[in-house]
Design a protein around this motif. Structure first.
Motif, mmCIF file in Angstrom:
data_model
loop_
_atom_site.group_PDB
_atom_site.id
_atom_site.type_symbol
_atom_site.label_atom_id
_atom_site.label_comp_id
_atom_site.label_asym_id
_atom_site.label_seq_id
_atom_site.Cartn_x
_atom_site.Cartn_y
_atom_site.Cartn_z
ATOM 1 N N ALA A 30 1.221 -1.087 -0.216
ATOM 2 C CA ALA A 30 -0.216 -0.179 0.698
ATOM 3 C C ALA A 30 0.787 1.181 -0.088
ATOM 4 C CB ALA A 30 -0.982 -0.289 0.727
ATOM 5 N N SER A 31 2.025 0.870 0.754
ATOM 6 C CA SER A 31 3.151 2.285 0.646
ATOM 7 C C SER A 31 3.776 2.750 -0.660
ATOM 8 C CB SER A 31 3.813 1.776 1.957
ATOM 9 O OG SER A 31 5.192 3.087 1.566
ATOM 10 N N TYR A 32 3.728 1.483 -1.080
ATOM 11 C CA TYR A 32 3.979 1.238 -2.845
ATOM 12 C C TYR A 32 2.967 2.048 -3.807
ATOM 13 C CZ TYR A 32 6.871 0.340 -7.098
ATOM 14 O OH TYR A 32 8.091 0.331 -8.207
ATOM 15 N N GLN A 33 2.203 1.628 -3.561
ATOM 16 C CA GLN A 33 1.300 2.565 -4.352
ATOM 17 C C GLN A 33 0.870 4.155 -4.125
ATOM 18 O OE1 GLN A 33 -2.645 0.167 -2.982
ATOM 19 N NE2 GLN A 33 -2.626 -1.091 -5.398
ATOM 20 N N SER A 34 1.041 4.602 -2.411
ATOM 21 C CA SER A 34 0.953 5.639 -2.739
ATOM 22 C C SER A 34 2.003 6.688 -3.594
ATOM 23 C CB SER A 34 1.178 6.235 -1.292
ATOM 24 O OG SER A 34 2.683 5.779 -1.007
ATOM 25 N N THR A 35 3.309 5.959 -3.832
ATOM 26 C CA THR A 35 3.447 6.929 -4.403
ATOM 27 C C THR A 35 3.915 6.584 -5.907
ATOM 28 O OG1 THR A 35 5.561 5.414 -4.206
ATOM 29 C CG2 THR A 35 5.699 7.297 -3.768
ATOM 30 N N HIS A 36 3.574 5.276 -6.192
ATOM 31 C CA HIS A 36 2.885 4.535 -7.512
ATOM 32 C C HIS A 36 1.653 4.645 -7.708
ATOM 33 C CE1 HIS A 36 7.503 4.539 -6.830
ATOM 34 N NE2 HIS A 36 7.732 4.103 -8.563
ATOM 35 N N GLY A 37 1.221 5.601 -8.313
ATOM 36 C CA GLY A 37 -0.365 5.331 -8.053
ATOM 37 C C GLY A 37 -1.050 4.307 -9.393
ATOM 38 N N SER A 38 -0.265 3.477 -10.462
ATOM 39 C CA SER A 38 -0.971 2.985 -11.373
ATOM 40 C C SER A 38 -1.070 1.513 -10.288
ATOM 41 C CB SER A 38 -0.069 2.932 -12.624
ATOM 42 O OG SER A 38 1.283 2.617 -12.504
ATOM 43 N N PHE A 39 0.228 1.199 -9.747
ATOM 44 C CA PHE A 39 0.861 0.276 -8.944
ATOM 45 C C PHE A 39 -0.408 -0.883 -8.381
ATOM 46 C CE2 PHE A 39 2.465 -2.957 -5.773
ATOM 47 C CZ PHE A 39 3.191 -4.159 -6.336
ATOM 48 N N LEU A 40 -0.686 -1.749 -9.323
ATOM 49 C CA LEU A 40 -2.375 -2.756 -9.094
ATOM 50 C C LEU A 40 -3.694 -1.770 -9.156
ATOM 51 C CD1 LEU A 40 -0.920 -4.595 -5.804
ATOM 52 C CD2 LEU A 40 -0.918 -5.660 -7.566
ATOM 53 N N SER A 41 -3.560 -0.494 -9.522
ATOM 54 C CA SER A 41 -5.168 0.052 -9.692
ATOM 55 C C SER A 41 -5.928 -1.333 -10.641
ATOM 56 C CB SER A 41 -4.824 1.126 -9.894
ATOM 57 O OG SER A 41 -4.659 1.314 -11.238
ATOM 58 N N ALA A 42 -5.517 -1.729 -11.311
ATOM 59 C CA ALA A 42 -6.188 -2.484 -12.138
ATOM 60 C C ALA A 42 -7.721 -3.197 -11.807
ATOM 61 C CB ALA A 42 -5.767 -3.300 -12.659
ATOM 62 N N CYS A 43 -7.340 -4.100 -9.845
ATOM 63 C CA CYS A 43 -8.123 -4.238 -9.998
ATOM 64 C C CYS A 43 -8.628 -4.177 -8.356
ATOM 65 C CB CYS A 43 -8.131 -5.881 -9.449
ATOM 66 S SG CYS A 43 -8.536 -7.028 -8.129
#
Lengths: 488, 229
Positions: free
Chosen positions: A56-69
């Motif tokens: 989740a912390s990685y997502q907060s800097t890389h918005g597209s990471f795992l955002s498809a699901c």
């Protein structure tokens, strides 16, 4: 029974040399199943929670990471992570340490080991369903209380079942005196049972009017972190520090003042988090005032714990348990000071809406609480398992990784937060620019969670090796272990 | 002190104290706070959410939007919220009294959304329905450098059969013969976002009294002081 322990509790021999008056054998035997189950569950949740936090912390800097699901999008992964850490890791670890401390200090065994194993299983299945519910999109939307309403009664019942077991040990206690460690832990159980049921009722089942919800929610957060996790960890420190250093608590007569003032002020300081929120101004004022007054219990408890730790500092070499416990005690003081400081200053309100506030909570929960109970687990698991920790290399790895991970996490989060606080107050800097300025710090935060995850992997591996070897080679001194089936 | 009963009584009292002081007292005083009926348009403010927006709020809640977006305009004395265009005035307690779930949020990784429904265009582009669809589908297409995740799973890409769907998302780079259509969840979410506006300035809050029209509390005076600063 004592002979089984006297030689094997490495690396700290002195941990068992402290003279006790209880009959170790009976108490320990009764504690075995629930303790192993609790420690194993807690380790699994700790790993899962940290992994989800890192993602989740990685997502907060890389918005597209795992955002498809939708199931693993940030808005669901993040609460799943915090709930796994709080209700999975935190509660199981708190139960384990409480069981140990209460039974030992009372010199009595818990009422029924089997039914507590059932309650533990019930608790963990409820948390699992709750986190599944969050991933599925049934979150309540209340921070730190996201577990859907349909799971809350099950959580409550299993908590009450476990808590009743523990408190009943007091009735059968062999000693008249109730020690300060017991005070904190018993109070923690009562406080959480009430805070949780009131908050569930006033927020989830019969929501109160408007921003009273925010007040209840802030009250719950402080109840959870201060009155529950804080009490358990302080109770554990009051037990383990003298145990591990072989020295009595200094200024013990003050401890009772610390206890009552801790309880009183913790109920009030939670609303400090609402310093920028639309609630009546007097509520915010009370939050500020109580945060300053809360320095009194902080001073007393720190005086008790830290002076004892430093006096017995020579014992720290070779004792993994004492290392963790000592860091836990130091972090209690630091996180408490940070909390008081965050009430100061003209524009402190805005900091409550940044990573600054989160860094304080994480230092308290993943630092103070986690280190304190990890120290406790290092002490109690060999006794529950009937043999020493399997690998001292893994202990070192765990210790170094935990410290490094926490430093990275805290520094990254705090710097991101202070940058946010300053820049949010300047309308000429837009949010995208603020994000650019803090994304480096947030990467540090992600790295912190990553390192913590790896460190706890070493811990979990050590637990697995310690527990599972017993089963194959030492069946003769161990009864069969249905608990292990529960864990796997 | 080794008497369990006394100890438990004390433990209970400690918690009851803060519960009464913070929770119960506020629940009582909030009860006196009623929607305000404006003489200009005869509407009761704050307004009730329209049905579709109430559904959208569920979407907002279950996707966890509140982990990055707050819904509270902080007073201008301690923040730059008003200057940033996040609202013409600070949020009042009364703004929230009709909400069954208050989603204030606790972190501002993205902008505050309390008044997103009435936000003035910054770069000439209005924050209308079409903008929100494009933004949800691909945030960087309208907000370069944004770290907001894409919510493409709320949309459906389908082949154009006959006429284009009236609410298809307008993309310059859409594939030939295909269109991106918002799902019912996306539609309700956008309806919710567009419903977020605290435009009405209550005379009580803007003037002197804070809690209830008939009461004058210390907090009312404080809030009013802040307001006039």
């Amino acid at each position: 029974m004592a002979s089984a322990f006297s030689s094997d509790v490495s690396p700290a021999k002195q941990e068992v040399s402290v003279a006790d008056f209880e009959d170790f054998g009976v108490v320990d035997r009764a504690l075995r199943f629930p303790l192993r189950a609790l420690v194993a569950w807690s380790a699994v949740w700790l790993l899962l929670g940290l992994l989800l936090e890192a993602l989740a912390s990685y997502q907060s800097t890389h918005g597209s990471f795992l955002s498809a699901c939708p199931y693993v999008s940030f808005g669901r992964l993040y609460p799943a992570a915090t709930n796994a850490l709080i209700y999975g890791w935190g509660f199981n670890a708190a139960f384990a340490v409480s069981y140990w401390v209460l039974a030992r200090l009372a010199g009595a065994k818990p009422v029924s080991a089997l039914s507590s194993v059932v309650a533990v299983l019930f608790w963990n299945l409820s948390v699992l369903v709750g986190i599944g519910g969050i991933i599925h999109g049934d979150s309540t939307g209340i921070e730190w209380l996201e577990i859907p309403g349909y799971v809350a009664p099950a959580l409550w019942i299993s908590f009450i079942a476990l808590g009743t077991h523990l408190v009943l040990t007091l009735r059968h206690r062999a000693f008249v005196q109730i020690f300060i460690g017991q005070w904190y832990i018993i109070a923690g159980f009562f406080w959480f049972a009430w805070v949780f049921s009131i908050s569930e009722l006033m927020l989830v089942f019969y929501p109160v009017r408007g921003t009273v919800q925010a007040i209840v929610s802030a009250w719950y957060v402080q109840g959870l972190f201060g009155l529950w996790f804080g009490s358990i960890a302080i109770g554990a420190l009051y037990y383990f520090i003298p145990k591990l250093t072989g020295r009595t608590i200094r200024y013990y007569t003050l401890a009772i003042i610390g206890f009552w003032s801790y309880g009183i002020f913790n109920g009030w300081i939670g609303v400090q988090r609402l310093a920028a929120s639309p609630v009546p101004v007097w509520v915010q004022t009370i939050g500020f005032a109580a945060s300053i007054l809360a320095l009194a219990p902080l001073a007393v408890i720190s005086l008790n714990l830290l002076t004892t730790v430093f006096k017995g500092f020579s014992e720290i070499k070779g004792s993994a348990a004492l290392k963790f416990v000592a860091i836990g005690a130091i972090l209690y003081t630091i996180s408490g000071l940070q909390f008081a400081c965050s009430a100061l200053g003209e524009k402190s309100g805005i900091a409550q809406l940044t990573f600054e506030a989160r860094s304080q909570i994480e230092l308290g929960f993943l630092g103070f609480f986690t280190f304190s109970v990890l120290g406790g687990i290092y002490y109690l698991l060999p006794r529950a398992a009937g043999r020493a920790w399997r690998s001292s290399g893994l202990i070192t790895l765990h210790w170094l990784g935990s410290v490094l991970g926490l430093v990275l996490l805290y520094v990254g989060t705090l710097l991101a937060g202070t940058t946010q606080s300053v820049e949010l107050a300047d309308a000429s800097i837009n949010l995208t620019q603020i994000f650019e300025h803090i994304s480096g710090f947030l990467t540090l935060r992600t790295a912190g969670f990553g390192v913590l995850f790896l460190a706890q992997l070493a811990f979990a591996l050590n637990i697995a090796r310690t527990l599972i070897v017993i089963r194959s080679s030492e069946v003769s001194i161990q009864p069969s272990t249905p608990a292990l089936e529960v864990l796997s | 002190m080794n008497r369990i009963a006394v100890m438990l009584l004390g433990i209970f009292a400690v918690l009851a104290l803060s519960w009464t002081g913070l929770v119960l007292s506020n629940q009582r005083s909030y009860g006196a706070l009623q929607p305000f009926i404006s003489k200009d348009d005869n509407k009761a403010y704050p307004e009730q959410l329209p049905g579709i927006a109430a559904q959208g709020k569920q979407v907002y809640q279950d996707l966890g939007c509140a982990y990055c977006h707050t819904q509270e305009v902080v007073p201008a004395t301690i923040s730059a919220d008003v200057k940033r265009g996040w609202g013409e005035r600070q949020s009042y307690v009364r703004d929230y009294i009709r909400e069954d779930r208050v989603l204030l949020g606790s972190l501002r990784l993205g902008p505050d959304l309390r008044n997103i429904g009435s936000r003035k265009p910054v770069t000439g582009r209005a924050y209308d329905e079409a903008w929100h669809y494009r933004h949800l589908y691909d945030p960087t297409s309208v907000s370069p450098g944004s770290n907001m995740p894409s919510y493409a799973f709320l949309f459906e890409t389908r082949k154009i059969v006959g006429e284009r769907s009236p609410n298809a998302v307008a993309f310059a780079n859409a594939k030939e013969g295909f269109e991106v259509v918002p799902s019912a969840r996306a539609e309700s979410l956008v309806a919710y976002l567009l419903s977020l506006k605290n435009a009405y300035n209550y005379p009580e809050e803007a003037g002197k009294v804070y809690v209830a029209p008939k009461k004058e509390g210390k907090e009312g005076a404080d809030a009013a002081k802040k307001e006039t600063k």
